[in-house]
Design a protein around this motif. Sequence first.
Motif, short mmCIF file in Angstrom:
data_model
loop_
_atom_site.label_atom_id
_atom_site.label_comp_id
_atom_site.label_asym_id
_atom_site.label_seq_id
_atom_site.Cartn_x
_atom_site.Cartn_y
_atom_site.Cartn_z
N LEU A 69 0.84 -1.04 -0.04
CA LEU A 69 0.02 -0.16 -0.10
C LEU A 69 0.68 1.12 -0.01
N GLN A 70 0.38 2.06 -0.80
CA GLN A 70 1.16 3.37 -0.92
C GLN A 70 -0.10 4.62 -0.85
N THR A 71 0.27 5.64 0.05
CA THR A 71 -0.64 6.70 0.31
C THR A 71 0.08 7.90 0.07
N PHE A 72 -0.76 8.76 -0.47
CA PHE A 72 -0.01 10.14 -1.05
C PHE A 72 -1.33 11.15 -1.10
N SER A 73 -1.07 12.54 -0.96
CA SER A 73 -2.17 13.43 -0.96
C SER A 73 -2.47 14.17 -2.51
N LEU A 74 -3.43 14.37 -2.82
CA LEU A 74 -3.70 14.81 -4.11
C LEU A 74 -2.86 16.15 -4.08
N ARG A 75 -2.83 17.02 -3.14
CA ARG A 75 -2.09 18.18 -3.00
C ARG A 75 -0.83 18.53 -3.57
N ASP A 76 -0.11 17.01 -3.34
CA ASP A 76 1.21 17.03 -4.02
C ASP A 76 1.27 16.69 -5.34
N VAL A 77 0.31 16.40 -6.15
CA VAL A 77 0.21 16.06 -7.41
C VAL A 77 0.29 17.18 -8.26
N ASP A 118 -9.91 -2.06 -17.13
CA ASP A 118 -10.83 -1.54 -18.01
C ASP A 118 -10.76 -0.05 -18.24
N ILE A 119 -10.84 0.39 -19.58
CA ILE A 119 -10.51 1.71 -20.20
C ILE A 119 -11.65 2.65 -19.41
N ASP A 120 -12.83 2.00 -19.60
CA ASP A 120 -13.94 3.09 -19.21
C ASP A 120 -14.10 3.19 -17.77
N LEU A 121 -13.75 2.22 -16.88
CA LEU A 121 -13.50 2.48 -15.35
C LEU A 121 -12.15 3.49 -15.19
N ALA A 122 -11.34 3.26 -15.99
CA ALA A 122 -10.24 4.34 -15.61
C ALA A 122 -10.64 5.91 -16.22
N ILE A 123 -11.34 5.83 -17.03
CA ILE A 123 -11.66 7.17 -17.60
C ILE A 123 -12.71 7.76 -16.49
N ASN A 124 -13.58 6.86 -16.06
CA ASN A 124 -14.35 7.39 -14.73
C ASN A 124 -13.55 7.94 -13.73
N TRP A 125 -12.73 7.18 -13.18
CA TRP A 125 -11.65 7.40 -12.18
C TRP A 125 -10.79 8.81 -12.27
N TYR A 126 -10.52 8.82 -13.71
CA TYR A 126 -9.85 10.10 -14.10
C TYR A 126 -10.64 11.26 -13.83
N ARG A 127 -11.81 11.14 -14.17
CA ARG A 127 -12.49 12.50 -14.23
C ARG A 127 -12.85 12.82 -12.87
N TYR A 128 -13.19 11.88 -12.03
CA TYR A 128 -13.57 11.79 -10.78
C TYR A 128 -12.45 12.43 -10.01
N LEU A 129 -11.16 11.87 -10.15
CA LEU A 129 -10.10 12.24 -9.12
C LEU A 129 -9.74 13.84 -9.69
N ASP A 130 -9.86 13.97 -11.12
CA ASP A 130 -9.47 15.26 -11.78
C ASP A 130 -10.05 16.27 -10.96
N SER A 131 -11.50 15.95 -10.89
CA SER A 131 -12.34 17.05 -10.33
C SER A 131 -11.85 17.27 -8.63
N VAL A 132 -11.69 16.27 -8.13
CA VAL A 132 -11.24 16.19 -6.64
C VAL A 132 -9.94 17.18 -6.83
N TRP A 133 -9.06 16.82 -7.57
CA TRP A 133 -7.69 17.42 -7.62
C TRP A 133 -7.73 18.88 -7.76
N LYS A 134 -8.60 19.45 -8.83
CA LYS A 134 -8.88 20.78 -9.02
C LYS A 134 -9.34 21.25 -7.85
N ASP A 135 -10.38 20.77 -7.21
CA ASP A 135 -10.85 21.38 -5.94
C ASP A 135 -9.91 21.64 -4.86
N SER A 136 -8.84 20.52 -4.69
CA SER A 136 -8.08 20.60 -3.67
C SER A 136 -6.81 21.55 -3.83
N VAL A 137 -6.56 21.84 -5.32
CA VAL A 137 -5.45 22.70 -5.39
C VAL A 137 -5.93 24.22 -5.41
N HIS A 138 -7.32 24.41 -5.76
CA HIS A 138 -7.74 25.86 -6.01
C HIS A 138 -8.49 26.20 -4.63
#
Length: 138
Positions: A69-77, A118-138
């Motif tokens: 297991l590896q843990t990191f913060s989206l703030r560091d991304v 699965d590519i579709d699952l990866a796209i859904n996670w990308y969209r979700y985490l991208d929105s969480v990441w943008k909220d945490s950075v701004h």
Amino acid sequence: MERGLLWLPLLGVFIWLAWAGWNEYQKLEAYRAWAESFEKAKYDIYAVLGQNGESITWGKATRSGPINLQTFSLRDVRSLQLLVNDKPIDIENPVSQGKVFLEFIFSESKNIKVPFTDIDLAINWYRYLDSVWKDSVH
């Protein structure tokens, strides 16, 4: 006697299939217990991924629970990208096959690639985490 020898390999295949099914069931149950502590989680044969707020944890599923297991913060991304066959893709026009990774790029030139089946699952996670990441950075 010949018939018995012909059925023996088939019996071996059935025993192996039963063991493989039981093994996968054990992995899934261990994942289910692990995933309860996350807001959002995913399981597939390549990796488990859990998200709580800005914290991301990922690793490999086993019968006794996730390991490595590896843990990191989206703030560091610094940025996120979706890779198929180690090339960034356009999520609006995705390819249909290939090895899929969600890549987290950090400012200290360290990248983490989380594999997906699965590519579709990866796209859904990308969209979700991208929105969480943008909220945490701004």
